[in-house]
Design an enzyme around this catalytic site. Structure first.
Site: not given
Length: 233
Positions: A61-64, A120, A211, A181, A34, A68, A66
């Site tokens: 994973d840039l989570k657009f 999350t 991690r 985790r 990712k 459309p 804005d």
């Protein structure tokens, strides 16, 4: 059956050298990777391009989130980089998600398009602070249904919600779960966390882990141990 590449390793680094040193130790047949805002902002699209050349499936994973047209163009640009998956925020609404989906129509190597439900890192008190009254689960379910109706491939959610989502979405609808985790690991800034085996048992398809793998003395051995724990006894 568990996807043999259910693990997605979060490359949360500031420089490409650190990324390449880590991925030299990984096997693209055993995991995906990712690229998020931290690495993408520091290094740019070349980080994705180098990982793709090394044979990795890349989740951008840039989570657009804005208007459309802007999101549609961003998703199209992500596809041009050869990514395996990219995402938007479901709270951007159906018009935005429809535009994103339509931007990928007709592509030969179309990436999976998913939508973030509730981060999350957010607990119910955080949702109340931004004006949502009610349980986090209700918000996640509503956004997942909206995402499925818009024709996207899945959602990003906590594994804590996976079992409930499996009751209301199609079996082919992907659940991508960060906040994974190992037992004994620090939670960091995550609040809704689950261990890998429990996440898969709840119905998750893909596990995003950082991690627990990237800080391990032997990252590939850590991946193999995690994958082994996902198989039925």
């Amino acid at each position: 059956m568990v996807d043999h590449k259910a693990l997605i390793v979060a490359l949360d680094f500031d420089d490409i050298d650190s990324v390449l040193r880590l991925t030299d130790q990984l096997d693209p047949s055993l995991c995906r990777v990712k690229v998020g805002k931290q690495l993408f902002t520091r290094v740019g699209p070349s980080a994705v391009e180098q990982l793709v050349k090394r044979g990795f499936d890349v989740f951008l994973d840039l989570k657009f989130h804005d208007i459309p047209n802007t999101v549609a163009n961003a998703v199209s640009a992500a596809a041009d980089l050869g990514v395996w998956m990219t995402n938007v925020h479901a709270s951007g609404g159906s018009s935005m998600m429809n535009a994103a989906r339509e931007a990928l129509v007709g592509r030969q190597n179309k990436p999976l398009l998913t939508a973030v439900t509730v981060l999350t890192s957010m607990a119910e008190a955080d949702l109340a602070e931004v004006g949502f009254q009610g349980a986090a689960l209700a918000r996640v379910v509503a956004l997942a249904k909206l995402t499925e109706k818009a024709g996207l491939d899945g959602v990003v959610c906590s594994a804590q919600e996976a079992s409930e989502l499996r009751k209301v979405v199609d079996p082919a609808f992907a659940l991508v779960t960060p906040g994974i985790r190992l037992k004994g690991d620090a939670m960091g800034d995550q609040k809704r966390v689950v261990d890998p085996a429990a996440a898969i048992a709840a119905g998750a398809n893909y596990l995003v882990m950082g991690r627990s793998i990237t800080a391990a003395t032997d990252p590939i051995a850590a991946i193999k141990r995690i994958l082994s724990s996902l198989e039925p006894e």
